[in-house]
Write an enzyme that holds these catalytic residues in place. Structure first.
Site, PDB file in Angstrom:
ATOM      1  N   HIS A 181       0.442  -7.735 -57.693  1.00 57.13           N
ATOM      2  CA  HIS A 181      -0.050  -9.206 -57.588  1.00 57.13           C
ATOM      3  C   HIS A 181      -0.333  -8.968 -55.199  1.00 57.13           C
ATOM      4  O   HIS A 181      -0.932  -9.607 -54.708  1.00 57.13           O
ATOM      5  CB  HIS A 181       1.002 -10.636 -57.784  1.00 57.13           C
ATOM      6  CG  HIS A 181       0.613 -11.497 -59.051  1.00 57.13           C
ATOM      7  ND1 HIS A 181      -0.626 -11.987 -58.649  1.00 57.13           N
ATOM      8  CD2 HIS A 181       1.189 -11.105 -60.501  1.00 57.13           C
ATOM      9  CE1 HIS A 181      -1.101 -12.898 -60.617  1.00 57.13           C
ATOM     10  NE2 HIS A 181       0.671 -12.146 -60.703  1.00 57.13           N
ATOM     11  N   CYS A 226       0.253 -13.607 -67.616  1.00 60.06           N
ATOM     12  CA  CYS A 226       0.188 -14.889 -66.224  1.00 60.06           C
ATOM     13  C   CYS A 226      -0.106 -16.299 -65.623  1.00 60.06           C
ATOM     14  O   CYS A 226      -0.626 -16.592 -66.142  1.00 60.06           O
ATOM     15  CB  CYS A 226      -0.786 -13.866 -65.598  1.00 60.06           C
ATOM     16  SG  CYS A 226      -0.814 -13.758 -63.540  1.00 60.06           S
ATOM     17  N   LEU A 227       0.954 -16.364 -65.199  1.00 59.12           N
ATOM     18  CA  LEU A 227       1.049 -17.950 -64.607  1.00 59.12           C
ATOM     19  C   LEU A 227      -0.539 -17.759 -63.971  1.00 59.12           C
ATOM     20  O   LEU A 227      -0.755 -19.468 -63.994  1.00 59.12           O
ATOM     21  CB  LEU A 227       1.515 -18.335 -63.726  1.00 59.12           C
ATOM     22  CG  LEU A 227       3.733 -18.371 -64.279  1.00 59.12           C
ATOM     23  CD1 LEU A 227       4.981 -18.866 -63.416  1.00 59.12           C
ATOM     24  CD2 LEU A 227       3.365 -19.477 -65.898  1.00 59.12           C
ATOM     25  N   HIS A 260       3.846  -5.585 -62.347  1.00 62.44           N
ATOM     26  CA  HIS A 260       2.901  -6.572 -62.615  1.00 62.44           C
ATOM     27  C   HIS A 260       3.153  -7.674 -61.597  1.00 62.44           C
ATOM     28  O   HIS A 260       2.110  -8.371 -60.313  1.00 62.44           O
ATOM     29  CB  HIS A 260       3.661  -7.852 -63.542  1.00 62.44           C
ATOM     30  CG  HIS A 260       3.053  -9.167 -64.183  1.00 62.44           C
ATOM     31  ND1 HIS A 260       1.738  -9.141 -65.037  1.00 62.44           N
ATOM     32  CD2 HIS A 260       2.666 -10.193 -63.272  1.00 62.44           C
ATOM     33  CE1 HIS A 260       1.266 -10.357 -64.872  1.00 62.44           C
ATOM     34  NE2 HIS A 260       1.582 -10.868 -64.001  1.00 62.44           N
ATOM     35  N   GLU A 261       4.394  -7.724 -60.836  1.00 61.09           N
ATOM     36  CA  GLU A 261       4.920  -8.888 -59.854  1.00 61.09           C
ATOM     37  C   GLU A 261       4.024  -7.994 -58.804  1.00 61.09           C
ATOM     38  O   GLU A 261       3.598  -8.300 -56.962  1.00 61.09           O
ATOM     39  CB  GLU A 261       6.214  -9.297 -59.676  1.00 61.09           C
ATOM     40  CG  GLU A 261       6.733  -9.972 -60.840  1.00 61.09           C
ATOM     41  CD  GLU A 261       5.345 -11.464 -61.503  1.00 61.09           C
ATOM     42  OE1 GLU A 261       4.715 -11.724 -60.471  1.00 61.09           O
ATOM     43  OE2 GLU A 261       5.554 -11.489 -62.136  1.00 61.09           O
ATOM     44  N   GLY A 300       8.370 -14.629 -63.622  1.00 64.45           N
ATOM     45  CA  GLY A 300       7.901 -13.550 -62.175  1.00 64.45           C
ATOM     46  C   GLY A 300       6.898 -14.065 -61.622  1.00 64.45           C
ATOM     47  O   GLY A 300       5.804 -14.980 -62.280  1.00 64.45           O
ATOM     48  N   GLN A 307      -0.065 -16.257 -55.462  1.00 64.29           N
ATOM     49  CA  GLN A 307       0.927 -17.233 -56.394  1.00 64.29           C
ATOM     50  C   GLN A 307       0.704 -18.895 -56.140  1.00 64.29           C
ATOM     51  O   GLN A 307       0.233 -19.362 -56.586  1.00 64.29           O
ATOM     52  CB  GLN A 307       1.370 -16.403 -57.673  1.00 64.29           C
ATOM     53  CG  GLN A 307       0.498 -15.606 -57.994  1.00 64.29           C
ATOM     54  CD  GLN A 307       1.734 -15.309 -59.728  1.00 64.29           C
ATOM     55  OE1 GLN A 307       2.762 -14.682 -59.296  1.00 64.29           O
ATOM     56  NE2 GLN A 307       1.450 -15.494 -61.333  1.00 64.29           N
TER      57      GLN A 307
HETATM   58 ZN   LIG Z   1       1.240 -12.619 -62.834  1.00 70.32          ZN
END
Ligand SMILES: [Zn+2]
Length: 176
Positions: free
Chosen positions: A143, A97-98, A139-140, A50, A55
């Site tokens: 963000h 998380c990236l 989660h997304e 995701g 991000q």
């Molecule tokens: Zn994340």
């Protein structure tokens, strides 16, 4: 995947854009669709399941996800997603998380959520997400509200992760 999709640099903690509330998309244009394709390419390249627009340094309410298995792609692109229903049952899943590389923690969230969103053509859609997809979409969407998975865990565990990030940030600053 269009050949024109380009990879975008992924923003890491503690960049302040990750803490900002993203703006709703007022009109879905070719630029929006290009961004969705670029984000998709960036997510697959990372690799991740995701990615949210903040991000990649764009403070707009746009996310992409693919929680399918290797040979069974389940790409979902969402504009202005909104959680409209959550289950009473909760589950605990390990998340990463990236934007917070190499750190993971168990996060408790509703096991099932209903999400309403616009697809890349501006058509209103809704899905009921379970299991990994439920955790991923929550989660997304977090963000887009400046919330990170570490906000959902105990203070002790969060402080541990924050100390590690600060140490890594200091070391990379020294190298530059
Ligand atoms: Zn994340």
């Amino acid at each position: 995947m269009p050949v024109t999709a380009k990879l975008m640099p992924i923003i890491k903690m503690p960049d302040p854009i990750l803490r900002r509330t993203a703006m709703p998309v007022s009109e879905i244009t070719d630029g929006t669709r290009q961004l969705l394709d670029d984000m998709t390419a960036t997510m697959y390249d990372a690799p991740g399941i995701g990615l949210a627009a903040p991000q990649v340094n764009i403070s707009q309410r746009i996310i992409v996800m693919d929680c399918g298995k290797d040979d069974d792609s389940k790409l979902i692109k969402m504009v202005n997603p909104e959680i409209i229903d959550v289950s009473e049952a909760h589950t605990l899943l390990e998340e990463g998380c990236l934007s917070i590389p190499d750190q993971t923690a168990d996060v408790e969230r509703p096991a099932e959520v209903k999400v309403q969103y616009l697809d890349e053509n501006g058509v209103s859609q809704s899905i009921v997400a379970n299991d990994l997809l439920a955790a991923c979409v929550q989660h997304e969407i977090d963000h887009l509200n400046g919330v990170l998975f570490i906000d959902h865990i105990s203070r002790l565990k969060r402080d541990m992760i924050l100390r590690r990030i600060m140490k890594e940030t200091r070391q990379s600053t020294l190298k530059n």
